[in-house]
Motif scaffolding. Structure first.
Motif, PDB file in Angstrom:
ATOM      1  N   THR A 123    -128.320  -0.013 -53.475  1.00 53.95           N
ATOM      2  CA  THR A 123    -127.092   0.503 -52.959  1.00 53.95           C
ATOM      3  C   THR A 123    -126.296  -0.470 -52.237  1.00 53.95           C
ATOM      4  O   THR A 123    -124.852  -0.689 -52.299  1.00 53.95           O
ATOM      5  CB  THR A 123    -127.205   1.756 -52.593  1.00 53.95           C
ATOM      6  OG1 THR A 123    -127.684   1.916 -51.482  1.00 53.95           O
ATOM      7  CG2 THR A 123    -127.654   2.692 -53.604  1.00 53.95           C
ATOM      8  N   ALA A 124    -126.606  -1.128 -51.182  1.00 52.70           N
ATOM      9  CA  ALA A 124    -126.224  -2.297 -50.429  1.00 52.70           C
ATOM     10  C   ALA A 124    -125.478  -3.407 -51.319  1.00 52.70           C
ATOM     11  O   ALA A 124    -124.392  -3.966 -50.978  1.00 52.70           O
ATOM     12  CB  ALA A 124    -127.194  -2.828 -49.525  1.00 52.70           C
ATOM     13  N   THR A 125    -126.314  -3.743 -52.257  1.00 55.01           N
ATOM     14  CA  THR A 125    -125.970  -4.714 -53.158  1.00 55.01           C
ATOM     15  C   THR A 125    -124.636  -4.269 -53.938  1.00 55.01           C
ATOM     16  O   THR A 125    -123.661  -4.795 -54.181  1.00 55.01           O
ATOM     17  CB  THR A 125    -126.857  -5.184 -54.194  1.00 55.01           C
ATOM     18  OG1 THR A 125    -128.013  -5.810 -53.721  1.00 55.01           O
ATOM     19  CG2 THR A 125    -126.363  -6.155 -55.268  1.00 55.01           C
ATOM     20  N   LEU A 126    -124.612  -2.966 -54.484  1.00 50.03           N
ATOM     21  CA  LEU A 126    -123.387  -2.537 -55.073  1.00 50.03           C
ATOM     22  C   LEU A 126    -122.172  -2.322 -54.216  1.00 50.03           C
ATOM     23  O   LEU A 126    -121.003  -2.500 -54.559  1.00 50.03           O
ATOM     24  CB  LEU A 126    -123.710  -0.812 -55.652  1.00 50.03           C
ATOM     25  CG  LEU A 126    -124.657  -0.810 -56.501  1.00 50.03           C
ATOM     26  CD1 LEU A 126    -125.198   0.672 -56.868  1.00 50.03           C
ATOM     27  CD2 LEU A 126    -124.458  -1.609 -57.973  1.00 50.03           C
ATOM     28  N   ASP A 127    -122.568  -2.220 -53.067  1.00 51.33           N
ATOM     29  CA  ASP A 127    -121.472  -2.108 -51.866  1.00 51.33           C
ATOM     30  C   ASP A 127    -120.680  -3.360 -51.901  1.00 51.33           C
ATOM     31  O   ASP A 127    -119.477  -3.541 -51.475  1.00 51.33           O
ATOM     32  CB  ASP A 127    -122.004  -1.457 -50.482  1.00 51.33           C
ATOM     33  CG  ASP A 127    -122.294  -0.160 -50.419  1.00 51.33           C
ATOM     34  OD1 ASP A 127    -121.711   0.599 -51.362  1.00 51.33           O
ATOM     35  OD2 ASP A 127    -122.811   0.180 -49.688  1.00 51.33           O
ATOM     36  N   ARG A 128    -121.397  -4.329 -51.847  1.00 53.59           N
ATOM     37  CA  ARG A 128    -120.965  -5.716 -51.980  1.00 53.59           C
ATOM     38  C   ARG A 128    -119.888  -6.190 -53.085  1.00 53.59           C
ATOM     39  O   ARG A 128    -119.615  -7.220 -53.275  1.00 53.59           O
ATOM     40  CB  ARG A 128    -122.051  -6.896 -51.490  1.00 53.59           C
ATOM     41  CG  ARG A 128    -122.576  -6.514 -50.267  1.00 53.59           C
ATOM     42  CD  ARG A 128    -123.450  -7.882 -49.781  1.00 53.59           C
ATOM     43  NE  ARG A 128    -124.551  -8.123 -50.638  1.00 53.59           N
ATOM     44  CZ  ARG A 128    -125.793  -7.369 -50.398  1.00 53.59           C
ATOM     45  NH1 ARG A 128    -126.025  -6.687 -49.364  1.00 53.59           N
ATOM     46  NH2 ARG A 128    -126.703  -7.801 -51.281  1.00 53.59           N
ATOM     47  N   GLY A 129    -119.960  -5.167 -54.060  1.00 48.93           N
ATOM     48  CA  GLY A 129    -119.693  -5.516 -55.424  1.00 48.93           C
ATOM     49  C   GLY A 129    -120.228  -6.434 -56.215  1.00 48.93           C
ATOM     50  O   GLY A 129    -119.647  -7.128 -57.245  1.00 48.93           O
ATOM     51  N   TRP A 187    -124.317   3.517 -59.920  1.00 51.54           N
ATOM     52  CA  TRP A 187    -124.419   4.428 -58.950  1.00 51.54           C
ATOM     53  C   TRP A 187    -124.745   5.773 -59.845  1.00 51.54           C
ATOM     54  O   TRP A 187    -125.515   6.676 -59.176  1.00 51.54           O
ATOM     55  CB  TRP A 187    -123.286   4.474 -58.116  1.00 51.54           C
ATOM     56  CG  TRP A 187    -123.195   6.109 -57.280  1.00 51.54           C
ATOM     57  CD1 TRP A 187    -122.074   6.606 -57.100  1.00 51.54           C
ATOM     58  CD2 TRP A 187    -124.170   6.587 -56.359  1.00 51.54           C
ATOM     59  NE1 TRP A 187    -122.516   7.950 -56.243  1.00 51.54           N
ATOM     60  CE2 TRP A 187    -123.662   7.603 -55.582  1.00 51.54           C
ATOM     61  CE3 TRP A 187    -125.503   5.933 -55.928  1.00 51.54           C
ATOM     62  CZ2 TRP A 187    -124.579   8.300 -54.873  1.00 51.54           C
ATOM     63  CZ3 TRP A 187    -126.201   7.043 -55.085  1.00 51.54           C
ATOM     64  CH2 TRP A 187    -125.693   7.911 -54.531  1.00 51.54           C
ATOM     65  N   ARG A 198    -131.912   1.808 -51.066  1.00 52.79           N
ATOM     66  CA  ARG A 198    -131.028   1.355 -50.143  1.00 52.79           C
ATOM     67  C   ARG A 198    -130.655  -0.098 -50.372  1.00 52.79           C
ATOM     68  O   ARG A 198    -129.641  -0.556 -50.146  1.00 52.79           O
ATOM     69  CB  ARG A 198    -131.232   1.627 -48.606  1.00 52.79           C
ATOM     70  CG  ARG A 198    -131.381   3.138 -48.293  1.00 52.79           C
ATOM     71  CD  ARG A 198    -131.908   3.331 -46.961  1.00 52.79           C
ATOM     72  NE  ARG A 198    -131.298   2.776 -45.799  1.00 52.79           N
ATOM     73  CZ  ARG A 198    -130.353   3.207 -45.147  1.00 52.79           C
ATOM     74  NH1 ARG A 198    -129.720   4.352 -45.585  1.00 52.79           N
ATOM     75  NH2 ARG A 198    -129.715   2.549 -44.328  1.00 52.79           N
TER      76      ARG A 198
END
Length: 296
Positions: A163-169, A189, A160
């Motif tokens: 993936t939170a880092t990925l969500d921030r681009g 991902w 998590r």
């Protein structure tokens, strides 16, 4: 039959199964085999894992006792598991005993009424057995409903975070990301999804917990924070049981505490007075099998 025979003890679990062979009260061989749970037995994967366990044994046991997740002693499922294990090792059912892995763990560390066992392996639970044999527990509901602070929860928390880092681009970087990526095959991902959902169970998540521990021990602040959160969750489980039993002492055990040298101390800060203790549950199960030999 006397104790000159071989007794086999199994400490089965969702990530691995530890086994020990005793003769005359002394461990003559031990090892680690693939996971075994009550839910897994009877499936193709369970048959494969059980066959691998039997193949790893250096000799055929004369009695067997197993502590296994998902069982209640004397239940219909326990009787089925007993029959499966007896057939796999070539024993009559009277020479095989089964019980919950939690009951095995509790009596390995504590006598009835003595305290609360806080167990953190793949999952997590706080467990107390009263002098009359009644069970008071909190947690232990599996990774879909709980297991907060256990290995699967720690691994899920790491994913998590990434993936939170990925969500921030952003691209995940740092010791935690490096350790996790080495196991998942990548931090994009597609790689994370393939790792997590190819084996849609707790074991895949729990395999990431040691990566969190290594990163924390190397000074990664994100990994350290994840362990702090896990310790907080485990302490809460123990306090839920204490709210019902009174302020009994807490003994903590389980493989999750071994993933980092920091983890036991973090639990101590969240739950003052708790002691972390490691004992061989498989050997304890083998000693129960020895008692079956005495009865034979």
């Amino acid at each position: 039959m006397s104790r000159s025979g071989l007794s086999l003890g199994l400490d089965a679990g969702g990530s691995a199964t530890k086994w020990a062979l005793l003769r005359g009260g002394q461990v003559v061989a031990d090892g680690v085999a693939p996971p075994l749970t009550a839910a897994l037995l009877g499936t193709p994967a369970g048959e494969h894992n059980l066959a691998a366990l039997v193949a790893a044994l250096p000799g055929r046991p004369d009695a067997l006792h197993a502590g296994m997740p998902g069982l209640s002693a004397g239940s219909g499922r326990a009787l089925q598991v007993r029959a499966v294990l007896a057939s796999a090792v070539g024993l009559g059912e009277p020479a095989v005993g089964v019980e919950s892995d939690l009951d095995l763990a509790y009596r390995t560390h504590l006598g009835a009424g003595e305290g609360i066992l806080l167990y953190a392996g793949t999952g997590s639970v706080a467990y107390h057995v009263t002098p009359a044999g009644a069970v008071v527990r909190a947690g232990g509901y599996g990774f879909k409903l709980g297991d907060d602070g256990g290995g699967s929860d720690i691994g899920r928390s790491a994913l998590r975070q990434i993936t939170a880092t990925l969500d921030r681009g952003e691209t995940p970087v740092g010791l935690l990301a490096t350790e996790v990526g080495a196991l998942t095959g990548g931090l994009d991902w597609d790689s994370l999804r393939a790792y997590t959902y190819a084996d849609a169970g707790a074991a895949a998540l729990a395999r990431l917990a040691p990566a969190v521990g290594r990163a924390a021990d190397a000074g990664d602040p994100e990994a350290h924070a994840l362990l702090q959160g896990a310790a907080r969750s485990l302490a809460e489980l123990a306090r839920r049981v204490q709210a019902r039993t009174g302020p009994l002492p807490v003994t903590a055990t389980g493989g999750a505490f071994r993933i980092s040298s920091q983890f036991p101390a973090l639990l101590g800060r969240e739950l003052p007075g708790a002691t972390v203790q490691y004992r061989d549950h498989a050997a304890a199960a083998a000693r129960s099998a020895e008692r079956l030999l005495d009865q034979g």
